[in-house]
Write an enzyme that holds these catalytic residues in place. Sequence first.
Site, mmCIF file in Angstrom:
data_model
loop_
_atom_site.group_PDB
_atom_site.id
_atom_site.type_symbol
_atom_site.label_atom_id
_atom_site.label_comp_id
_atom_site.label_asym_id
_atom_site.label_seq_id
_atom_site.Cartn_x
_atom_site.Cartn_y
_atom_site.Cartn_z
ATOM 1 N N LYS A 206 0.847 -1.190 0.000
ATOM 2 C CA LYS A 206 0.000 0.000 0.000
ATOM 3 C C LYS A 206 0.882 1.240 0.000
ATOM 4 O O LYS A 206 1.466 1.612 1.007
ATOM 5 C CB LYS A 206 -0.938 0.058 1.212
ATOM 6 C CG LYS A 206 -2.055 1.083 0.960
ATOM 7 C CD LYS A 206 -2.742 1.597 2.211
ATOM 8 C CE LYS A 206 -1.974 2.689 2.905
ATOM 9 N NZ LYS A 206 -1.781 3.930 2.112
ATOM 10 N N GLU A 281 10.358 1.237 10.198
ATOM 11 C CA GLU A 281 11.404 2.234 9.918
ATOM 12 C C GLU A 281 10.754 3.594 10.108
ATOM 13 O O GLU A 281 9.906 3.994 9.312
ATOM 14 C CB GLU A 281 11.899 2.117 8.478
ATOM 15 C CG GLU A 281 12.546 0.797 8.144
ATOM 16 C CD GLU A 281 13.834 0.535 8.903
ATOM 17 O OE1 GLU A 281 14.415 1.489 9.465
ATOM 18 O OE2 GLU A 281 14.250 -0.631 8.949
ATOM 19 N N CYS A 315 13.968 10.552 6.131
ATOM 20 C CA CYS A 315 14.042 10.157 7.546
ATOM 21 C C CYS A 315 15.417 10.398 8.135
ATOM 22 O O CYS A 315 15.545 10.662 9.314
ATOM 23 C CB CYS A 315 13.616 8.706 7.717
ATOM 24 S SG CYS A 315 14.522 7.579 6.651
ATOM 25 N N GLU A 412 10.673 15.879 14.810
ATOM 26 C CA GLU A 412 11.012 15.706 13.399
ATOM 27 C C GLU A 412 10.132 16.647 12.580
ATOM 28 O O GLU A 412 8.905 16.515 12.582
ATOM 29 C CB GLU A 412 10.776 14.262 12.969
ATOM 30 C CG GLU A 412 11.156 14.041 11.520
ATOM 31 C CD GLU A 412 10.964 12.601 11.065
ATOM 32 O OE1 GLU A 412 9.892 12.029 11.334
ATOM 33 O OE2 GLU A 412 11.883 12.060 10.423
HETATM 34 P P1 ADP Z 1 2.919 11.172 7.126
HETATM 35 O O1 ADP Z 1 2.265 11.440 8.444
HETATM 36 O O2 ADP Z 1 4.214 11.823 6.964
HETATM 37 O O3 ADP Z 1 1.975 11.289 5.977
HETATM 38 P P2 ADP Z 1 2.493 8.486 7.719
HETATM 39 O O4 ADP Z 1 3.399 7.760 8.634
HETATM 40 O O5 ADP Z 1 1.200 8.989 8.202
HETATM 41 O O6 ADP Z 1 3.320 9.643 7.122
HETATM 42 O O7 ADP Z 1 2.172 7.621 6.431
HETATM 43 C C1 ADP Z 1 2.960 6.570 5.960
HETATM 44 C C2 ADP Z 1 2.077 5.466 5.440
HETATM 45 O O8 ADP Z 1 1.304 4.946 6.511
HETATM 46 C C3 ADP Z 1 1.069 5.871 4.369
HETATM 47 O O9 ADP Z 1 1.017 4.825 3.401
HETATM 48 C C4 ADP Z 1 -0.228 5.964 5.130
HETATM 49 O O10 ADP Z 1 -1.355 5.717 4.327
HETATM 50 C C5 ADP Z 1 -0.057 4.866 6.151
HETATM 51 N N1 ADP Z 1 -0.861 4.997 7.366
HETATM 52 C C6 ADP Z 1 -1.229 6.122 8.015
HETATM 53 N N2 ADP Z 1 -1.972 5.834 9.102
HETATM 54 C C7 ADP Z 1 -2.086 4.487 9.163
HETATM 55 C C8 ADP Z 1 -2.706 3.564 10.059
HETATM 56 N N3 ADP Z 1 -3.383 3.980 11.133
HETATM 57 N N4 ADP Z 1 -2.607 2.246 9.803
HETATM 58 C C9 ADP Z 1 -1.910 1.802 8.732
HETATM 59 N N5 ADP Z 1 -1.293 2.619 7.846
HETATM 60 C C10 ADP Z 1 -1.373 3.941 8.058
#
Ligand code: ADP
Length: 508
Positions: A206, A281, A315, A412
């Site tokens: 995803k 990560e 990162c 960050e």
């Molecule tokens: P940012 O906050 O910088 O957008 P995220 O860590 O939120 O980065 O997003 C990284 C990935 O994690 C994306 O593919 C996002 O769709 C996914 N993601 C965000 N929230 C969730 C969650 N609760 N469960 C699973 N995947 C998630």
Amino acid sequence: MATVHPIVEHTDSFVQRDYSPAAKRALERRPALFINNEWVSSSHRATLIVEDPSTGREVGRIVDASDADVDRAVATARGAFDDGRWSNLPPKVRERTINKLADLIEAHAAEFAELEAIDNGKPVGFATMVDIPGAVDHLRYMAGWASKLGGEVMDPLALPRGTVFSYVAREPVGVAAQIIPWNFPLLMATLKISPALAAGCTLILKPAEQTSLTALRLADFVAEAGFPPGVINVITGNGHTAGARLVKHPGVDKVAFTGSTEVGKIISRNATDSLKRVTLELGGKSPVIVLPDVNVEEVAPAAAGGIFFNSGQICVAGSRLFAHRSIFDRMVEGVTAATAFWKPRPSLDPQAHMGPLVSKEQMDRVMGYIEAGKRDGATVVVGGDAPAANGYYVNPTVLVNVKPSMSVVREEIFGPVLVAQRFDTLDEVAKAANDTSYGLAASIWTKDVSSMLRLAAKIKAGTVWGNCQAVIDPALPFGGFKQSGIGREQGREGIEAYTELKTVIIQL
Ligand code: ADP
Ligand code: MG
């Protein structure tokens, strides 16, 4: 005190170039999911906007996967794993298939680079030099492990030799759910899928909702490369819905995530319910430690590159500069002068070195941190503002007069913002560098070997660079101490994270 060099902006320099016919075709596709080597429609009509952050304009749509879509993808990957259609192939066939996918990416490198620039906002030149070749390298490196993973024959401690035959076998862990962020979309995609594929797993990838174009384009080549149906499935959608359902799904054996520490903690909690294998990560607040003996003319531009590359959305960004008191002012002046090179431009401008941030949300977040820094008493040496443009540009920013308690120092930012601090002794700087909940990376700049090694031993981080920065290689393990993650990706550890050990003891 360092001199202030304001950047003068011209709005007319923010015009994005026309997209190529290949990119237009990719943007005009009907939103669909890649499941079982087929493009399928979502069970519902929900879509997400694809935006070009260089212009702020909608340029396409992708599926926002429903629960039923996620379930379908997992059931497909589950079936493809359980019948052994991939894991039981001769290792040389898996190796060749993964390499074929790498070849197909390489053959379409220009299109991938352009799509990455349109979707993420990163300069097309850097996407061409860094992202696409890096994506290919991850596949080619891990492809070789398909034929090299093995187990061990070991004698038990407490039994006479020759009475039992015991061995430890390595088996693929099963179905992997792989959730990736938006900062290096294709590179993260291949970094994730390559060890899973080499180990014999099947997977559901995803991509981030902000940047799914290159993962979808990658899926176009999956069948052509020779992967059996159901081995690689790509679903697009929101994290809190599609991502969360994947993580909780009982059909998934292993979750691999790259992204923010905040979301990493949620994912870890959700995966723990069913004791899935998890690698994370996460974020960083990496120190750049510059000792007094360096050539400032060389190190200052390198430090600037360490924070402004990819608009600081990386990162391992060297976001905290610690320069020895004797060279502090010259270092800050040098980094400030180097910001001219990082002046933001639209991503398809061949002269661009820094593009916009990925989204309005990210831009607001970064500007919020800069404002908080100012309120807390930090001094803006350069930048601190956003150029007048429709895209999500933030000027390269350097803050001084910061205190360890400020949010700009502790959190960050994931943007082009450097905080600079002075130090006097190695012990003092090691302590300050480690005064963070993160532990992803650090760089140390000095020609003094013993200072280098003493500091490298003290720094609590998964990667320490000496006289270089942001060198990440598929053969070398990468991951974080503390709240920067769990486990390691890349190298032998990276593929072993997609395996289970099975101990077999047979009485003779
Ligand atoms: P940012 O906050 O910088 O957008 P995220 O860590 O939120 O980065 O997003 C990284 C990935 O994690 C994306 O593919 C996002 O769709 C996914 N993601 C965000 N929230 C969730 C969650 N609760 N469960 C699973 N995947 C998630
Ligand atoms: Mg998020």
